[in-house]
Design an enzyme around this catalytic site. Structure first.
Site, mmCIF file in Angstrom:
data_model
loop_
_atom_site.group_PDB
_atom_site.id
_atom_site.type_symbol
_atom_site.label_atom_id
_atom_site.label_comp_id
_atom_site.label_asym_id
_atom_site.label_seq_id
_atom_site.Cartn_x
_atom_site.Cartn_y
_atom_site.Cartn_z
ATOM 1 N N ASP A 101 0.767 -1.108 -0.093
ATOM 2 C CA ASP A 101 0.046 -0.075 -0.063
ATOM 3 C C ASP A 101 0.691 1.225 -0.016
ATOM 4 O O ASP A 101 0.538 2.217 -0.704
ATOM 5 C CB ASP A 101 -1.058 0.002 1.157
HETATM 6 P P1 NAP Z 1 0.869 -4.058 3.172
HETATM 7 O O1 NAP Z 1 0.220 -2.979 2.181
HETATM 8 O O2 NAP Z 1 0.170 -4.782 4.113
HETATM 9 O O3 NAP Z 1 1.498 -5.097 2.011
HETATM 10 C C1 NAP Z 1 2.330 -5.915 2.693
HETATM 11 C C2 NAP Z 1 2.743 -7.028 1.438
HETATM 12 O O4 NAP Z 1 3.986 -8.075 2.007
HETATM 13 C C3 NAP Z 1 1.758 -7.949 1.146
HETATM 14 O O5 NAP Z 1 1.114 -7.457 -0.136
HETATM 15 C C4 NAP Z 1 2.028 -9.343 0.814
HETATM 16 O O6 NAP Z 1 2.102 -9.842 -0.413
HETATM 17 C C5 NAP Z 1 3.736 -8.985 1.544
HETATM 18 N N1 NAP Z 1 4.197 -10.018 2.328
HETATM 19 C C6 NAP Z 1 3.424 -10.647 3.470
HETATM 20 N N2 NAP Z 1 4.297 -11.594 3.945
HETATM 21 C C7 NAP Z 1 5.376 -11.725 3.303
HETATM 22 C C8 NAP Z 1 6.751 -12.284 3.223
HETATM 23 N N3 NAP Z 1 6.818 -13.346 4.312
HETATM 24 N N4 NAP Z 1 7.694 -12.162 2.242
HETATM 25 C C9 NAP Z 1 7.591 -11.306 1.429
HETATM 26 N N5 NAP Z 1 6.199 -10.601 1.294
HETATM 27 C C10 NAP Z 1 5.485 -10.599 2.107
HETATM 28 O O7 NAP Z 1 2.073 -3.390 3.827
HETATM 29 P P2 NAP Z 1 2.591 -1.783 3.923
HETATM 30 O O8 NAP Z 1 2.710 -1.258 2.445
HETATM 31 O O9 NAP Z 1 3.612 -1.949 4.639
HETATM 32 O O10 NAP Z 1 1.465 -0.917 4.213
HETATM 33 C C11 NAP Z 1 0.985 -0.952 5.503
HETATM 34 C C12 NAP Z 1 -0.627 -0.908 5.677
HETATM 35 O O11 NAP Z 1 -0.976 -0.975 6.915
HETATM 36 C C13 NAP Z 1 -1.126 0.352 4.980
HETATM 37 O O12 NAP Z 1 -2.622 0.076 4.271
HETATM 38 C C14 NAP Z 1 -1.470 1.300 6.299
HETATM 39 O O13 NAP Z 1 -2.434 2.277 5.912
HETATM 40 C C15 NAP Z 1 -1.743 0.194 7.136
HETATM 41 N N6 NAP Z 1 -1.930 0.737 8.385
HETATM 42 C C16 NAP Z 1 -0.445 0.794 9.022
HETATM 43 C C17 NAP Z 1 -0.552 1.730 10.261
HETATM 44 C C18 NAP Z 1 0.543 1.633 10.989
HETATM 45 O O14 NAP Z 1 0.698 2.428 12.039
HETATM 46 N N7 NAP Z 1 1.948 1.261 10.503
HETATM 47 C C19 NAP Z 1 -1.581 2.042 10.793
HETATM 48 C C20 NAP Z 1 -2.866 1.908 10.270
HETATM 49 C C21 NAP Z 1 -2.963 1.251 8.979
HETATM 50 P P3 NAP Z 1 2.232 -11.539 -0.541
HETATM 51 O O15 NAP Z 1 1.146 -11.796 0.232
HETATM 52 O O16 NAP Z 1 2.235 -11.687 -1.770
HETATM 53 O O17 NAP Z 1 3.477 -11.943 0.074
#
Ligand code: NAP
Length: 463
Positions: free
Chosen positions: A390
């Site tokens: 994301d």
């Molecule tokens: P993400 O959008 O959740 O994507 C994570 C990706 O990691 C997935 O597409 C997955 O694809 C891949 N993945 C999972 N396990 C894996 C592994 N063992 N090895 C390799 N790849 C792996 O992560 P992000 O880009 O960090 O975004 C964070 C999200 O959380 C955002 O939507 C954000 O708004 C939300 N959020 C975060 C917070 C905060 O405080 N950090 C707060 C509110 C919301 P595969 O399944 O194909 O592997």
């Protein structure tokens, strides 16, 4: 004897002052990754001082229940610390909020039962606030925990007229509070408020999608803190007032910062039903993803001048922080400039990536915030996306119809080339398709992030 009871309790007051200083110092230290670990220890020491100081309270005549509580609480806390993985930290935190909130609510109910007839109006107001915030935070946090753990459906549960029903419950709860404030003998109204508080907590959180749960939890954390502060006013306990206020306001500020990082307003989080967007398609997605072999990826990295690592939630699930560091070291030995681009909401908690990379001793100077690193992507040879999705989705920037439109992103698609490490075609937390993966500049290296990074490190050595 009477004089001794009236004299100030110096040990208790002194430990409370020490605890307050440690809490404030700890909170200040938490604001920087370099000092965050120290901040945790300071806050823990503060809590220990507060607990020890309270044991000197004159009203405590029997320690049996306290010792039993200490043993039980420590056992549960230790079990959490040992067995709950980092990736489940958000739901574990939600559970802690529920524990704290139910404790505050129960103290309030007990005080009402024992002293309501003799309390001043101010104390009764604080007690009502404590119990309302405590009860709604308890059930709200349990629902948040269930959604994050996948025990309860993560998508928003919405129905027609929901906001009207919620408003009705809220007003009825406040009505019961107001009535029992002026008529302390009307206990059914007090217990009506307690019941409505529990119901309101559930109703408040079920319409919110799990993607917004971290923000909701941070808000619930703030409510739990304010509830504890109100408990402090009821019991005349200074440390509860100080710690509760610190917790309440820092939680609120954190919620605002998280919303800002996702370009959402708090009202939009609370009433928008973000998770409902799961089914919508992303503009610009489609076509084919281009896979890259391990050997080709290694060559591209080895001959680059500048590589920017972009960690995301997948790095945390794979526990790949040490493997990232190992690959970075090998590249740096070859003269490649390595930097890390950190998105404020990468992962599942604020500061998630900073904590993991600090654990692997990645120098803090190599970590760049989004605003600092974005202008560097056009001069970056390889943006290596490690389990992020994301936070690198260009739809947020390019597609005004996207549910995440306006969310600031790391603009890796402006780099000369992008390599994405992920296991397969899984989506990010928002559930949206990511057009980045279909761009000609992007290559996909499939596999678990830790395994891919270790194999890449080995391969780069052989180049
Ligand atoms: P993400 O959008 O959740 O994507 C994570 C990706 O990691 C997935 O597409 C997955 O694809 C891949 N993945 C999972 N396990 C894996 C592994 N063992 N090895 C390799 N790849 C792996 O992560 P992000 O880009 O960090 O975004 C964070 C999200 O959380 C955002 O939507 C954000 O708004 C939300 N959020 C975060 C917070 C905060 O405080 N950090 C707060 C509110 C919301 P595969 O399944 O194909 O592997």
């Amino acid at each position: 004897m009477e004089a001794a009871l009236q004299s100030p309790n110096y040990i208790l007051e002194f430990t409370y002052i020490v605890a307050s200083i440690l809490f404030i110092w700890g909170l200040k230290s938490l604001s920087h990754p370099d000092t965050a670990r120290k901040g945790m220890f300071l806050a823990e020491a503060g809590m220990a001082a507060a607990v020890i100081g309270t044991l000197f309270h004159r009203d405590i005549h029997f320690f049996g229940w306290i010792i039993a509580g200490l043993i039980l609480g420590s056992m549960v806390g230790a079990a959490f610390a040992v067995w709950v993985p980092m990736t489940a930290m958000p739901q574990r935190t939600a559970l802690s909020h529920a524990f704290g909130a139910i404790a505050a609510a129960l103290v309030g109910i007990a005080e009402f039962v024992m002293h309501s007839g003799t309390m001043s109006t101010f104390t009764r107001s604080a007690l009502g606030l404590e119990v309302m915030l405590g009860t709604l935070t308890t059930t709200g946090s349990l629902i948040a925990c269930g959604k994050l753990q996948g025990v309860i459906r993560g998508t928003p549960m919405q129905f027609k007229g929901q906001q009207f029903v919620n408003m009705l419950i809220f007003l009825s709860m406040v009505g019961c509070f107001a009535y029992s404030l002026h008529n302390p003998a009307a206990t059914p109204f007090f217990y009506g408020m307690v019941t409505l508080g529990f119901v309101f907590g559930v109703m408040l959180v079920i319409p919110i999608g799990s993607a917004d749960m971290p923000v909701v939890m941070s808000l619930l954390n703030s409510y739990a803190g304010l509830s504890s502060a109100a408990t402090g006013f009821v019991l005349g306990n200074n440390i509860l007032i100080i710690a509760g206020t610190l917790d309440g306001f820092s939680g609120f500020i954190l919620s605002i910062l998280m919303c800002k990082a996702m370009n959402r307003s708090i009202t939009n989080v609370l009433f928008g039903g973000f998770g409902a967007v799961h089914a919508k398609a992303a503009a610009g997605a489609g076509g084919e993803m281009h896979e890259i072999s391990l050997e080709d990826a290694a060559v591209r990295l080895a001959y680059a001048s500048k590589v920017v690592f972009v960690p995301g939630y997948g790095l945390a699930t794979a526990q790949a922080q040490h493997a990232v560091r190992e690959l970075a070291d090998i590249l740096e030995e070859r003269g490649v400039t390595v930097k890390y681009g950190i998105h404020p909401v990468a992962g599942r908690m604020p500061g998630h990536m900073n904590v993991l990379l600090a654990e692997a001793n990645v120098p803090y100077g190599d970590l760049y915030e989004m605003e600092q690193i974005n202008p560097e992507f056009p001069t970056t040879d390889v943006a290596l996306v490690v389990g992020a999705n994301d936070v690198v989705n260009p739809d947020a920037r390019d597609n005004s119809d996207s549910p995440i439109a306006g969310m600031p992103i790391l603009e890796v698609d402006r780099a000369k080339s992008v390599i994405v490490l992920k296991r397969g075609q899984g989506r990010g937390f928002s559930g949206l398709e990511n057009p980045l993966f279909f761009k000609s500049v992007t290559s996909m290296l499939y596999g678990d992030a830790k395994a891919s990074l270790s194999r890449l490190a080995q391969e780069v050595k052989n180049v």
